[in-house]
Design an enzyme around this catalytic site. Structure first.
Site, PDB file in Angstrom:
ATOM      1  N   HIS A 132      -6.324   9.338   5.000  1.00 30.69           N
ATOM      2  CA  HIS A 132      -7.064   9.609   6.241  1.00 30.69           C
ATOM      3  C   HIS A 132      -8.384  10.260   5.866  1.00 30.69           C
ATOM      4  O   HIS A 132      -8.610  10.602   4.694  1.00 30.69           O
ATOM      5  CB  HIS A 132      -6.242  10.470   7.227  1.00 30.69           C
ATOM      6  CG  HIS A 132      -5.951  11.866   6.784  1.00 30.69           C
ATOM      7  ND1 HIS A 132      -5.250  12.166   5.634  1.00 30.69           N
ATOM      8  CD2 HIS A 132      -6.257  13.074   7.338  1.00 30.69           C
ATOM      9  CE1 HIS A 132      -5.127  13.476   5.513  1.00 30.69           C
ATOM     10  NE2 HIS A 132      -5.748  14.059   6.525  1.00 30.69           N
ATOM     11  N   HIS A 189      -9.944  13.121   6.668  1.00 30.14           N
ATOM     12  CA  HIS A 189     -10.230  14.544   6.496  1.00 30.14           C
ATOM     13  C   HIS A 189     -10.884  14.747   5.119  1.00 30.14           C
ATOM     14  O   HIS A 189     -10.473  14.134   4.132  1.00 30.14           O
ATOM     15  CB  HIS A 189      -8.938  15.377   6.568  1.00 30.14           C
ATOM     16  CG  HIS A 189      -8.657  15.966   7.926  1.00 30.14           C
ATOM     17  ND1 HIS A 189      -7.388  16.111   8.425  1.00 30.14           N
ATOM     18  CD2 HIS A 189      -9.503  16.465   8.873  1.00 30.14           C
ATOM     19  CE1 HIS A 189      -7.448  16.679   9.636  1.00 30.14           C
ATOM     20  NE2 HIS A 189      -8.730  16.895   9.923  1.00 30.14           N
ATOM     21  N   ASP A 230     -10.713  16.951   2.859  1.00 31.92           N
ATOM     22  CA  ASP A 230      -9.914  17.345   1.685  1.00 31.92           C
ATOM     23  C   ASP A 230      -9.188  16.149   1.065  1.00 31.92           C
ATOM     24  O   ASP A 230      -8.522  16.300   0.032  1.00 31.92           O
ATOM     25  CB  ASP A 230      -8.923  18.486   2.009  1.00 31.92           C
ATOM     26  CG  ASP A 230      -8.028  18.225   3.202  1.00 31.92           C
ATOM     27  OD1 ASP A 230      -8.479  17.635   4.196  1.00 31.92           O
ATOM     28  OD2 ASP A 230      -6.842  18.623   3.139  1.00 31.92           O
ATOM     29  N   HIS A 231      -9.357  14.958   1.658  1.00 26.47           N
ATOM     30  CA  HIS A 231      -8.758  13.740   1.122  1.00 26.47           C
ATOM     31  C   HIS A 231      -9.801  12.690   0.722  1.00 26.47           C
ATOM     32  O   HIS A 231      -9.462  11.710   0.066  1.00 26.47           O
ATOM     33  CB  HIS A 231      -7.793  13.131   2.147  1.00 26.47           C
ATOM     34  CG  HIS A 231      -6.666  14.065   2.486  1.00 26.47           C
ATOM     35  ND1 HIS A 231      -5.375  13.880   2.053  1.00 26.47           N
ATOM     36  CD2 HIS A 231      -6.652  15.235   3.180  1.00 26.47           C
ATOM     37  CE1 HIS A 231      -4.611  14.883   2.475  1.00 26.47           C
ATOM     38  NE2 HIS A 231      -5.370  15.721   3.161  1.00 26.47           N
ATOM     39  N   HIS A 284      -0.701  13.449  12.919  1.00 26.05           N
ATOM     40  CA  HIS A 284      -1.626  14.439  12.354  1.00 26.05           C
ATOM     41  C   HIS A 284      -2.805  14.664  13.306  1.00 26.05           C
ATOM     42  O   HIS A 284      -3.944  14.348  12.988  1.00 26.05           O
ATOM     43  CB  HIS A 284      -2.092  13.943  10.977  1.00 26.05           C
ATOM     44  CG  HIS A 284      -2.901  14.930  10.202  1.00 26.05           C
ATOM     45  ND1 HIS A 284      -2.539  16.249  10.043  1.00 26.05           N
ATOM     46  CD2 HIS A 284      -4.069  14.785   9.520  1.00 26.05           C
ATOM     47  CE1 HIS A 284      -3.449  16.856   9.287  1.00 26.05           C
ATOM     48  NE2 HIS A 284      -4.398  15.997   8.968  1.00 26.05           N
ATOM     49  N   ASP A 306      -0.870  13.814   5.411  1.00 30.10           N
ATOM     50  CA  ASP A 306      -0.812  15.015   6.257  1.00 30.10           C
ATOM     51  C   ASP A 306      -0.104  14.647   7.552  1.00 30.10           C
ATOM     52  O   ASP A 306      -0.470  13.671   8.214  1.00 30.10           O
ATOM     53  CB  ASP A 306      -2.225  15.502   6.606  1.00 30.10           C
ATOM     54  CG  ASP A 306      -2.923  16.161   5.430  1.00 30.10           C
ATOM     55  OD1 ASP A 306      -2.383  16.104   4.318  1.00 30.10           O
ATOM     56  OD2 ASP A 306      -4.013  16.711   5.653  1.00 30.10           O
ATOM     57  N   HIS A 366       0.152  19.420  -1.081  1.00 27.37           N
ATOM     58  CA  HIS A 366      -0.759  19.811   0.008  1.00 27.37           C
ATOM     59  C   HIS A 366      -0.275  21.136   0.589  1.00 27.37           C
ATOM     60  O   HIS A 366      -0.039  21.290   1.779  1.00 27.37           O
ATOM     61  CB  HIS A 366      -0.788  18.710   1.083  1.00 27.37           C
ATOM     62  CG  HIS A 366      -1.911  18.817   2.072  1.00 27.37           C
ATOM     63  ND1 HIS A 366      -1.857  19.645   3.164  1.00 27.37           N
ATOM     64  CD2 HIS A 366      -3.106  18.207   2.145  1.00 27.37           C
ATOM     65  CE1 HIS A 366      -2.978  19.522   3.871  1.00 27.37           C
ATOM     66  NE2 HIS A 366      -3.758  18.657   3.268  1.00 27.37           N
TER      67      HIS A 366
HETATM   68 ZN    ZN Z   1      -5.310  17.641   4.214  1.00 27.36          ZN
HETATM   69 ZN    ZN Z   2      -5.604  16.082   7.212  1.00 31.12          ZN
END
Ligand code: ZN
Ligand code: ZN
Length: 289
Positions: free
Chosen positions: A66, A68, A70-71, A154, A177, A247
């Site tokens: 996805h 976000h 952090d990914h 999510h 997530d 995570h």
């Molecule tokens: Zn994340």
């Molecule tokens: Zn996320």
């Protein structure tokens, strides 16, 4: 490609912030069925791959669960760095809707450098080497490898997908997530390794206090992520061979230890459980490094 089956957790913290001495955001290396898969591209993925012994010019398949940050923050920099390392073969990037725009925006922002290196150094056009495939729920069109996606829960992200990789002799499922999402158990049924996100709610208050600038951060975390005990419930219902907690939220709180995570899991899952750390390598054989 000649690879040995292995899973390396490159970056294991939940969320995009980094702190001194702490782990890096989410990224994993999965070598399965002769293919090399990078799953998520949080900050640090390039260095993590190199430290796992991967020559970046052999980059093969990239999966984004996805969008976000952090990914996905280091998707462009990973591909660009692979290119300057000598990448001359195509790379396929599988991501949710919007991934093409992320890539296009990155190459637009680096146009000066990319064009310069093509003219000045004679490199192939990076833009022609990378093919982005935006996927939805169901099987992904990966040659020679079974990869399936399941939409998870999510909020407010709607295009967020768990991914399951199957080869004849090994299978690994990533939850991505998600809030506690019982359909994941059916999706992950019988998988050798379930890599599931996990939080400990009692650590979240201290995390939010340290971060300081997100007034709705706690509400976001608790409605869109999974308590460790619920990750364990998924693992038990799916009868997986091993649960990897990944995570982690919080990931770098000295008041939360590996023993705390394992204690949270124990009431719900009695199989092998690993608390992920950056660089941890697991393989189908008993001899994990
Ligand atoms: Zn994340
Ligand atoms: Zn996320």
């Amino acid at each position: 490609m000649d690879t040995v089956n292995r899973l390396v957790l490159l970056g294991t913290k939940g969320g995009p912030a980094i702190r001194p001495g702490g782990p890096m955001p989410t990224a994993s290396l999965l070598e399965i069925g002769g293919r090399r898969c990078v799953v998520d591209c949080g900050l640090g993925v390039s260095k993590g791959l190199v430290e796992a012994g991967v020559n970046l010019k052999t980059l093969d398949l990239v999966f984004i669960t996805h969008l976000h940050s952090d990914h996905v923050l280091e998707l462009g920099p990973l591909l660009h760095t692979a290119w300057t390392t000598g990448l001359a073969t195509p790379v396929q990037v599988f991501g949710p809707p919007g991934t093409q725009a992320v890539w296009d925006g990155f190459v637009a922002s680096l146009r000066y450098d990319i064009d310069l290196r093509i003219d000045d150094e004679g490199r192939p056009d990076l833009r022609a080497l990378v093919q982005v495939e935006e996927y939805a729920e169901g099987p992904l069109a990966v040659d020679g490898l079974s990869v399936r996606a399941l939409r998870v829960d999510h909020p407010p992200v709607t295009d967020c997908f768990a991914l399951r990789f199957d080869s004849p002799d090994w299978s690994v499922t990533f939850s991505s997530d998600t809030a506690y999402f019982p359909p994941l158990a059916e999706f992950a049924r019988g998988t050798d390794i379930l890599v599931h996100e996990a939080m400990l709610e009692r650590g979240v208050d201290r995390l939010v206090a340290r971060t300081g600038n997100g007034s709705r951060l706690k509400a976001h975390i608790t409605r869109s992520h999974t308590e460790a005990v619920d990750a364990a419930r998924i693992a038990a219902a799916a009868d997986v061979g091993m649960l990897v907690l990944h995570h982690l939220i919080p990931a770098d709180d000295p008041g939360i230890t590996e023993a705390d995570w394992l204690a949270a899991v124990a009431p719900a899952f009695d199989g092998p459980t690993v608390v992920a750390t950056d660089g941890l390598s697991l393989s189908p054989k008993p001899a994990a490094s």
